[in-house]
Design a protein around this motif. Structure first.
Motif, mmCIF file in Angstrom:
data_model
loop_
_atom_site.group_PDB
_atom_site.id
_atom_site.type_symbol
_atom_site.label_atom_id
_atom_site.label_comp_id
_atom_site.label_asym_id
_atom_site.label_seq_id
_atom_site.Cartn_x
_atom_site.Cartn_y
_atom_site.Cartn_z
ATOM 1 N N ALA A 118 0.852 -1.183 0.000
ATOM 2 C CA ALA A 118 0.000 0.000 0.000
ATOM 3 C C ALA A 118 0.887 1.232 0.000
ATOM 4 N N ALA A 119 0.422 2.264 -0.647
ATOM 5 C CA ALA A 119 1.137 3.540 -0.654
ATOM 6 C C ALA A 119 0.101 4.643 -0.623
ATOM 7 N N GLU A 120 0.126 5.435 0.434
ATOM 8 C CA GLU A 120 -0.836 6.525 0.583
ATOM 9 C C GLU A 120 -0.140 7.756 1.116
ATOM 10 N N GLY A 121 -0.578 8.913 0.659
ATOM 11 C CA GLY A 121 -0.147 10.172 1.242
ATOM 12 C C GLY A 121 -1.171 10.598 2.279
ATOM 13 N N LEU A 122 -0.775 11.466 3.175
ATOM 14 C CA LEU A 122 -1.691 11.958 4.191
ATOM 15 C C LEU A 122 -2.031 13.416 3.936
#
Length: 139
Positions: free
Chosen positions: A44-48
């Motif tokens: 998974a790869a997510e920005g905040l």
């Protein structure tokens, strides 16, 4: 073993991004993401979202105290995270208040995770990530 890579920046670092070219940033990150995908290590790869939108639930008292904005003390280190699919920030706060194993010295920071739909859809790397997410059942 799973690891989370947490990207942090100083105020100066965030300020340097204010005028950054979004397409260039997406291309740079897209190439890195492609490498991770080809290596078979990306889960998974997510920005905040900006920390200014954060809510903190402080478990030092009963009931827990909820405040707006991130905590700022550097001795309070990130220890883990949950990703919840809820209808609102308020619902996320309610879940955080109920989190087991919390007490004095623990805080839960809550940030919205922007979806892939919020990025420019004509970008090649956004399209690749969307295809990868669809192929892996993550979209």
């Amino acid at each position: 073993m799973k690891y989370m890579l947490i990207m942090r920046a100083t105020d100066e670092g965030w300020a340097s991004l204010e005028n950054a070219d979004m397409d260039e940033m997406l291309e740079t990150m897209g190439r890195f993401n492609d490498e991770l995908i080809r290596a078979g290590v990306l889960l998974a790869a997510e920005g905040l979202e900006d920390a200014a939108e954060t809510v903190v639930v402080d478990h030092s008292s009963e009931p827990p105290v909820v405040t707006d904005g991130p905590y700022g003390e550097t001795h309070e280190l990130f220890g883990g995270f949950y990703i919840l699919n809820v209808s609102s920030k308020e619902e996320a706060v309610e879940w955080a208040k109920r989190m087991p194993g919390q007490g004095k010295g623990f805080k839960t920071e809550i940030r919205r995770v922007p979806s892939i739909d919020e990025f420019p859809q004509d970008n090649e790397y956004v399209q690749r990530e969307r295809a990868w997410r669809e192929a892996t059942g993550q979209l």
